[in-house]
Motif scaffolding. Structure first.
Motif, PDB file in Angstrom:
ATOM      1  N   LYS A  41      -3.660 -16.022  15.996  1.00 45.69           N
ATOM      2  CA  LYS A  41      -2.215 -16.112  15.785  1.00 45.69           C
ATOM      3  C   LYS A  41      -1.991 -16.921  14.512  1.00 45.69           C
ATOM      4  O   LYS A  41      -2.572 -18.002  14.355  1.00 45.69           O
ATOM      5  CB  LYS A  41      -1.549 -16.769  16.987  1.00 45.69           C
ATOM      6  CG  LYS A  41      -0.042 -16.826  16.884  1.00 45.69           C
ATOM      7  CD  LYS A  41       0.576 -17.261  18.198  1.00 45.69           C
ATOM      8  CE  LYS A  41       2.040 -17.520  18.042  1.00 45.69           C
ATOM      9  NZ  LYS A  41       2.871 -16.430  18.440  1.00 45.69           N
ATOM     10  N   PRO A  86       3.397 -17.605  23.027  1.00 47.04           N
ATOM     11  CA  PRO A  86       4.682 -17.379  22.374  1.00 47.04           C
ATOM     12  C   PRO A  86       5.006 -18.562  21.468  1.00 47.04           C
ATOM     13  O   PRO A  86       4.508 -19.669  21.674  1.00 47.04           O
ATOM     14  CB  PRO A  86       5.666 -17.266  23.537  1.00 47.04           C
ATOM     15  CG  PRO A  86       5.006 -17.948  24.682  1.00 47.04           C
ATOM     16  CD  PRO A  86       3.523 -17.836  24.456  1.00 47.04           C
ATOM     17  N   ASP A  87       5.830 -18.312  20.473  1.00 46.55           N
ATOM     18  CA  ASP A  87       6.243 -19.424  19.619  1.00 46.55           C
ATOM     19  C   ASP A  87       6.990 -20.471  20.435  1.00 46.55           C
ATOM     20  O   ASP A  87       6.923 -21.660  20.124  1.00 46.55           O
ATOM     21  CB  ASP A  87       7.100 -18.912  18.458  1.00 46.55           C
ATOM     22  CG  ASP A  87       6.267 -18.112  17.479  1.00 46.55           C
ATOM     23  OD1 ASP A  87       5.111 -18.493  17.222  1.00 46.55           O
ATOM     24  OD2 ASP A  87       6.763 -17.088  16.981  1.00 46.55           O
ATOM     25  N   GLU A 113       9.525 -15.226  19.988  1.00 43.77           N
ATOM     26  CA  GLU A 113       8.620 -15.015  18.855  1.00 43.77           C
ATOM     27  C   GLU A 113       9.447 -14.972  17.578  1.00 43.77           C
ATOM     28  O   GLU A 113      10.547 -14.415  17.557  1.00 43.77           O
ATOM     29  CB  GLU A 113       7.841 -13.703  18.990  1.00 43.77           C
ATOM     30  CG  GLU A 113       6.900 -13.639  20.170  1.00 43.77           C
ATOM     31  CD  GLU A 113       5.665 -14.522  20.066  1.00 43.77           C
ATOM     32  OE1 GLU A 113       5.391 -15.075  18.967  1.00 43.77           O
ATOM     33  OE2 GLU A 113       4.966 -14.642  21.083  1.00 43.77           O
ATOM     34  N   ASP A 125       4.217  -8.446  17.474  1.00 42.93           N
ATOM     35  CA  ASP A 125       5.526  -8.930  17.933  1.00 42.93           C
ATOM     36  C   ASP A 125       6.464  -7.835  18.417  1.00 42.93           C
ATOM     37  O   ASP A 125       7.327  -8.084  19.250  1.00 42.93           O
ATOM     38  CB  ASP A 125       6.205  -9.731  16.815  1.00 42.93           C
ATOM     39  CG  ASP A 125       5.454 -11.011  16.493  1.00 42.93           C
ATOM     40  OD1 ASP A 125       4.727 -11.516  17.360  1.00 42.93           O
ATOM     41  OD2 ASP A 125       5.588 -11.508  15.358  1.00 42.93           O
ATOM     42  N   LYS A 129       3.493  -7.782  22.293  1.00 42.46           N
ATOM     43  CA  LYS A 129       4.153  -8.882  23.007  1.00 42.46           C
ATOM     44  C   LYS A 129       5.261  -8.397  23.941  1.00 42.46           C
ATOM     45  O   LYS A 129       5.308  -8.834  25.094  1.00 42.46           O
ATOM     46  CB  LYS A 129       4.701  -9.925  22.023  1.00 42.46           C
ATOM     47  CG  LYS A 129       3.630 -10.703  21.267  1.00 42.46           C
ATOM     48  CD  LYS A 129       2.941 -11.717  22.151  1.00 42.46           C
ATOM     49  CE  LYS A 129       1.948 -12.566  21.404  1.00 42.46           C
ATOM     50  NZ  LYS A 129       2.453 -13.799  20.869  1.00 42.46           N
TER      51      LYS A 129
END
Length: 194
Positions: A41, A86-87, A113, A125, A129
């Motif tokens: 990532k 995930p962010d 994200e 993304d 995801k």
């Protein structure tokens, strides 16, 4: 031959060990395990971090009982066999206490994200995801695409995909449906375009 969850590159337990070693030995290395494939990532840049700060403030203002947990690894996909970072993940502030590196996603109300500039950001993304989070049952997936200047809100997971996807350009208000229940005013995102 392509790896799948039926024939993964490695077992989930082996991936967790490799990810732990990589994070310890290589500064900034973050690995994910989706669709049976190990991927790195990208490290977030300053604008990416600023978007997460912006969203954190909004979430705290409207949902102070929750916290936007940045970079928390979660068990994802069917049977929790995948591992995603995930962010940010919106969940109660105490939801992940004592769970370790990869937490159970049951308490996650929203996965977030923010796109980065790496070559596989679209596949990761926009395809992998959303599918992984829908399979996991996470109610809302929020994607902020800095290249397209768009915000996408995925909701109503059915176990394999999200039934509802709403996409607006930066500058347009967008509602994050229940259980999140927040409306985002996205004008400021124009300041952090990549």
């Amino acid at each position: 031959m392509t790896a799948t969850t039926d024939r993964p590159h490695m077992l989930t337990e082996d991936f967790e060990a490799v990810a732990r070693i990589a994070a310890r030995e290589v500064e900034g290395m973050r690995l994910e395990f989706l669709d049976g494939i190990v991927r790195s990532k990208a490290m977030p840049d300053g604008d990416h971090g600023r978007i997460i700060q912006w969203l954190t403030r909004i979430c705290l203002q409207y949902r102070p009982e929750l916290w936007l947990h940045p970079g928390q690894g979660i068990k994802a996909q069917q049977y929790r066999a995948g591992r995603a970072i995930p962010d940010a993940a919106l969940a109660p502030s105490e939801a992940f206490v004592g769970q370790g590196d990869w937490v159970d996603p049951e308490a996650v109300l929203m996965a977030v994200e923010v796109t980065s500039g790496d070559s596989d950001t679209h596949r990761r993304d926009h395809v992998e995801k959303p599918r992984a989070y829908a399979e996991t049952g996470i109610p809302v997936y929020l994607l902020m695409d800095r290249a397209k200047c768009e915000v996408s809100v995925y909701s109503q997971p059915n176990g394999s995909r999200y039934e509802s996807v709403h996409i607006v350009p930066y500058g347009t208000d967008i509602a994050l449906p229940d259980p999140v229940g927040i409306t985002l005013r996205t004008e400021q995102l124009k300041d952090w375009v990549r």
